[in-house]
Design an enzyme around this catalytic site. Structure first.
Site: not given
Ligand code: PLP
Length: 397
Positions: A55, A108, A180, A205
């Site tokens: 962890r 998001y 982000d 992604k």
């Molecule tokens: C998908 C996404 C998230 C969240 O990510 P997860 O891995 O699904 O928790 C955050 N910000 C953006 C821009 C995203 O496309």
């Protein structure tokens, strides 16, 4: 080789030799044994490198975070169990009651919820403003604003934040700038090179790229912030699985190739869509008809990325006809997979948003977002030509 084991219970030594595996090993061990209390002291004091408990950190996560550090020009990045764990760890690890956060108004969906609903329960106030307009962002600041969170490309309208203006504003007011970078990826834009203090990713992604792991990444420039985020993430158990890290690393080997190919496909597909009857508009950052075209050219250069949005003439009937006519392209609310996926914000990511609020940013029933993959472009052009033709027929009938 080792001696014949006297029991099945004890963990026997791993065979060693002069060879080493070419593929990084997957280390599932939760615990790590030390030689002595003195050695453990040395480890905790940072005099020797080692692990204690998964962890708190494990080799597969560290191996992966070093790779993403290299892409982002970062140091000491951290891998977490999801992109949302990354967003949460930064906000909850750094902010306290009484602080104020400013977010872009097209973040998001879960990030917006975290800001406006969950942080509010802890007495942390949030405002949102249009991140394409630095004057609107400046007007929303308060004396107690501690952090600004923006995404470079808004979802699904693909508008570009005024990254230069916002970075200048954050610096002047001594506010932490968190970006982000999931949609742009470090191949499109490197926030830490342009004044951001913290960058986060949904590794799920484009970076991992195969829609088979959920992971997040954080890099903070300031070591004090880095430690606060790390401690919060480890305390609240946002730890990634070693197997997910191993899979993501395997996906990351081909990231540059996948990104370049998907981007080239996206550019060609966007231009093709714009020629089709039944398509009202196409949104792609490098097209001259994009509302932020000049800013896109300035921030992204020739890197338009793999995301394309478009709007069909006609309402829900046209939208249904499109997805039904092209079943080979997964109609699924995700992005960044190696294959092309198609999403319909009005029925998925933006279904909780009122139709009026959706209309205000141009998200109608005919609006689609494409995450373009690496397939042969001829195939994609065939699929979308067929889909749009079916939609046009439905719209007219
Ligand atoms: C998908 C996404 C998230 C969240 O990510 P997860 O891995 O699904 O928790 C955050 N910000 C953006 C821009 C995203 O496309």
């Amino acid at each position: 080789m080792t001696d014949t084991p006297r029991t099945l219970v004890r963990r026997n030594p791993w065979p060693t030799g002069v060879s080493r595996p070419v593929v990084p090993p997957l280390q599932l061990s939760v615990v790590y044994a030390s030689e002595s209390p003195d050695e453990l002291d040395a480890q905790y004091q940072g005099r020797v490198q080692g692990y204690t408990y998964a962890r708190e950190g494990h080799p597969n996560a560290d191996h992966l975070s070093h790779m993403i550090d290299g892409l982002e020009g970062a140091e000491g990045g951290l891998i977490l169990g999801s992109g949302m764990a990354a967003v949460s760890a930064v906000l909850l690890g750094l902010l306290k009651t009484g602080d104020h956060v400013l977010g872009g108004d097209q973040l998001y969906g879960r990030s917006l919820r975290l800001l406006t609903q969950d942080l509010a329960r802890f007495g942390i106030a949030t405002s949102t403003a249009d991140s394409t307009d630095v004057a609107a962002m400046a007007a929303a600041l308060r004396p107690e604003t501690k952090l600004i969170l923006v995404e470079v490309l808004a979802n699904p309208t693909l508008r570009l934040a005024d990254m230069e203006g916002i970075a200048t504003l954050a610096k002047a007011r001594d506010i932490t700038l968190m970006v982000d970078n999931t949609f742009t990826t470090p191949r499109g834009y490197r926030p830490l090179d342009h004044g951001a203090d913290i960058v986060v990713h949904s590794v799920t992604k484009l970076l991992a790229g195969h829609a088979d792991v959920t992971l997040g990444y954080i890099a903070a420039k300031d070591p004090v912030q880095r430690k606060a985020i790390y401690d919060f993430a480890v305390t609240t158990g946002m730890t990634p699985s070693p197997f997910d890290c191993w899979l993501a690393e395997r996906g990351l080997y081909s990231f540059s190739l996948r990104y370049d190919r998907a981007e080239e496909n996206a550019r060609k597909l966007a231009d093709h869509l714009a020629t089709l009857r039944g398509v009202k508009r196409v949104i792609y950052p490098l097209r001259p008809d994009h509302p932020d075209h000049n800013r896109a050219a300035h921030l992204l250069g020739a890197r338009g990325g793999n995301m394309v949005s478009f709007e069909l003439e006609g309402g829900r009937a046209a939208a249904n006809a499109l997805t039904r006519a092209m079943p080979e392209v997964a109609f699924a609310p995700t992005l960044g997979d190696i294959g092309t996926t198609l999403s319909h914000p009005a029925s998925s990511s933006h279904r909780a948003v009122s139709p009026e609020a959706r209309a205000a940013v141009g998200i109608t029933e005919g609006f689609f977002r494409i995450s373009v993959g690496v397939e042969e472009i001829e195939l994609l052009i065939e699929d979308f030509t067929r889909g749009v033709a079916a939609a046009a027929t439905a719209a007219e009938g």
